[in-house]
Design a protein around this motif. Structure first.
Motif, PDB file in Angstrom:
ATOM      1  N   UNK A 120      -2.652  55.029 -16.549  1.00 58.04           N
ATOM      2  CA  UNK A 120      -2.912  55.876 -15.379  1.00 58.04           C
ATOM      3  C   UNK A 120      -1.803  55.662 -14.368  1.00 58.04           C
ATOM      4  N   UNK A 121      -1.191  56.782 -13.961  1.00 59.08           N
ATOM      5  CA  UNK A 121      -0.102  56.685 -12.973  1.00 59.08           C
ATOM      6  C   UNK A 121      -0.514  57.227 -11.605  1.00 59.08           C
ATOM      7  N   UNK A 122      -1.657  57.905 -11.548  1.00 59.53           N
ATOM      8  CA  UNK A 122      -2.168  58.394 -10.260  1.00 59.53           C
ATOM      9  C   UNK A 122      -3.683  58.528 -10.358  1.00 59.53           C
ATOM     10  N   UNK A 123      -4.356  58.293  -9.212  1.00 60.91           N
ATOM     11  CA  UNK A 123      -5.825  58.340  -9.205  1.00 60.91           C
ATOM     12  C   UNK A 123      -6.296  58.743  -7.825  1.00 60.91           C
ATOM     13  N   UNK A 124      -7.348  59.554  -7.782  1.00 62.28           N
ATOM     14  CA  UNK A 124      -7.911  59.976  -6.492  1.00 62.28           C
ATOM     15  C   UNK A 124      -9.372  60.333  -6.701  1.00 62.28           C
ATOM     16  N   UNK A 125     -10.128  60.297  -5.577  1.00 67.66           N
ATOM     17  CA  UNK A 125     -11.531  60.656  -5.607  1.00 67.66           C
ATOM     18  C   UNK A 125     -11.677  62.107  -5.149  1.00 67.66           C
ATOM     19  N   UNK A 126     -12.654  62.807  -5.738  1.00 74.24           N
ATOM     20  CA  UNK A 126     -12.889  64.204  -5.369  1.00 74.24           C
ATOM     21  C   UNK A 126     -14.379  64.457  -5.339  1.00 74.24           C
ATOM     22  N   UNK A 127     -14.777  65.538  -4.642  1.00 72.68           N
ATOM     23  CA  UNK A 127     -16.179  65.879  -4.542  1.00 72.68           C
ATOM     24  C   UNK A 127     -16.330  67.391  -4.635  1.00 72.68           C
TER      25      UNK A 127
END
Length: 408
Positions: free
Chosen positions: A55-62
């Motif tokens: 994994x090179x990028x990660x973010x939370x979403x809703x």
């Protein structure tokens, strides 16, 4: 040194994001984790290396409940097929930064065509991997019994396709009976591929053998059938020790399971019809063999009867010929018997005459006629002089009489 509180810094970041990203942006990513609460969907979005899983990028979403309902009205049930872990998605998001809760993306739109395109790319990769590992034709090499009766069925108990399949089997016009056991598995959704692969392994470890395995699922949208393109499902089918018959989707659908299955059919009802028709062909073959045996038996009986008649005629002819020969022999003997008897009598008469002559020659009277005498003592012939002693009374017989004398 100038310093700022954490709140001030976060508020600054919030304003910076709000000023620089005032509108939604489209972002491609993968749904790594998915949770749901009170109609809201909470996602962890990731991007991985092009070649690998790092994994090179990660973010939370809703995805708020209200927006989810709106998208569901627009996209239908395919929205739920996109919202699952491991799916590549293209989302329009609004960046939102909160002083306390940090950065998260608010999902506004979902591009289904992107996900479908990614699925097609993944589908091609899976096919290449299956071909590279020699799995495409592995299950096809198994021998499907001429008559199929014992079936293991992988499907969902509540699926319409399973109901159609069973109805077709149980209500066939020929009255064929099938022993079918359901291995229940989801046939769409996030866990479908895992459950189908697990049930195929369970069939492999079953105590009783099966003639074949039927994997059935009715038609649906392209994303509904995504599980049937996954590598784990295709590999489980390829390595199954029993021939796998698939009836998945509509006539126009071509899931990858059709490439590795022993016998791919387009629909559940087509799969059931195939099994019924195969048993019908087996029954027709049996009837044909029975008729062939009957014809051969009748031909053999006719040949045997003809042979018996020929033997009977031959025996009767031989008997008649034997009787004729015996009658001829009896006639010949009857004709020859008197002459043969006369010859025999003459021969015996001649011999008897010869014996009489011989007897006459050898008789005592013949000997006396030749000048010899016969000496008797007490009526018995005296052959040696030593038989006599002085004083014995003897009788001497001549041809013309007898004289008595005493031995001195």
């Amino acid at each position: 040194m100038e310093k700022h509180s954490l709140f001030e810094l976060n508020r600054y970041l919030r304003r910076a994001i709000a000023l620089n990203l005032p509108n939604g942006v489209w972002v491609s990513c993968e749904i790594n984790q998915l949770g749901q609460s009170r109609g809201h969907y909470y996602l962890t979005l990731v991007e991985k290396e092009a070649e690998g899983e790092a994994i090179i990028a990660q973010a939370e979403a809703v995805l708020w409940s209200r927006q989810h309902k709106k998208l569901q009205r627009q996209l239908g049930r395919e929205l739920q097929l996109v919202l699952r872990e491991g799916t590549q998605v293209l989302l329009k998001v609004q960046a939102d930064f909160h002083e306390r809760y940090g950065l998260k993306y608010i999902i506004e739109e979902v591009d289904l065509s992107y996900t479908i395109g990614q699925l097609e790319l993944q589908r091609r990769a899976v096919r290449e991997q299956l071909e590279k590992e020699g799995l495409l034709y592995l299950n096809k090499q198994l021998k499907l019994p001429t008559a199929v009766q014992r079936l293991a069925i992988v499907s969902a108990a509540t699926a319409a396709g399973y109901a159609d399949f069973m109805q077709q089997l149980s209500q066939n016009e020929y009255g064929y009976r099938f022993s079918a056991r359901l291995y229940n598995a989801a046939v769409q959704g996030q866990y479908a591929a895992d459950e189908i692969a697990r049930q195929l392994k369970a069939i492999e470890q079953a105590a009783r053998p099966f003639d074949a395995v039927a994997l059935v699922r009715g038609g649906g949208a392209r994303l509904d059938l995504a599980a049937f393109d996954e590598y784990k499902v295709c590999k489980a089918i390829a390595q199954c020790p029993f021939p796998v018959i698939t009836g998945v989707g509509h006539e126009t659908d071509e899931p990858l399971v059709e490439l590795v299955a022993h016998t791919p059919l387009k629909t559940p009802t087509a799969a059931a019809a195939f099994l019924i028709d195969r048993n019908l062909q087996f029954e027709a073959h049996l009837l044909e063999l029975g008729q062939g045996l009957q014809r051969r038996a009748m031909s053999t009986l006719r040949e045997a009867n003809l042979g018996l008649e020929q033997h009977a005629q031959a025996i009767a002819l031989l008997a008649r010929q034997g009787v004729d020969r015996q009658q001829q022999a009896v006639g010949f003997l009857s004709a020859q018997f008197p002459a043969a008897l006369n010859r025999q009598l003459q021969q015996q008469s001649t011999r008897l005459g010869q014996l009489e002559q011989l007897f006459e020659l050898l008789s005592p009277e013949a000997t006396l006629r030749r000048g010899y005498t016969l000496t008797l003592r007490n009526g018995a012939p005296v052959r040696k002089a030593s038989q006599l002693k002085s004083g014995d009374s003897i009788t001497t017989r001549f041809i013309d009489g007898e004289q008595k004398s005493t031995v001195e």
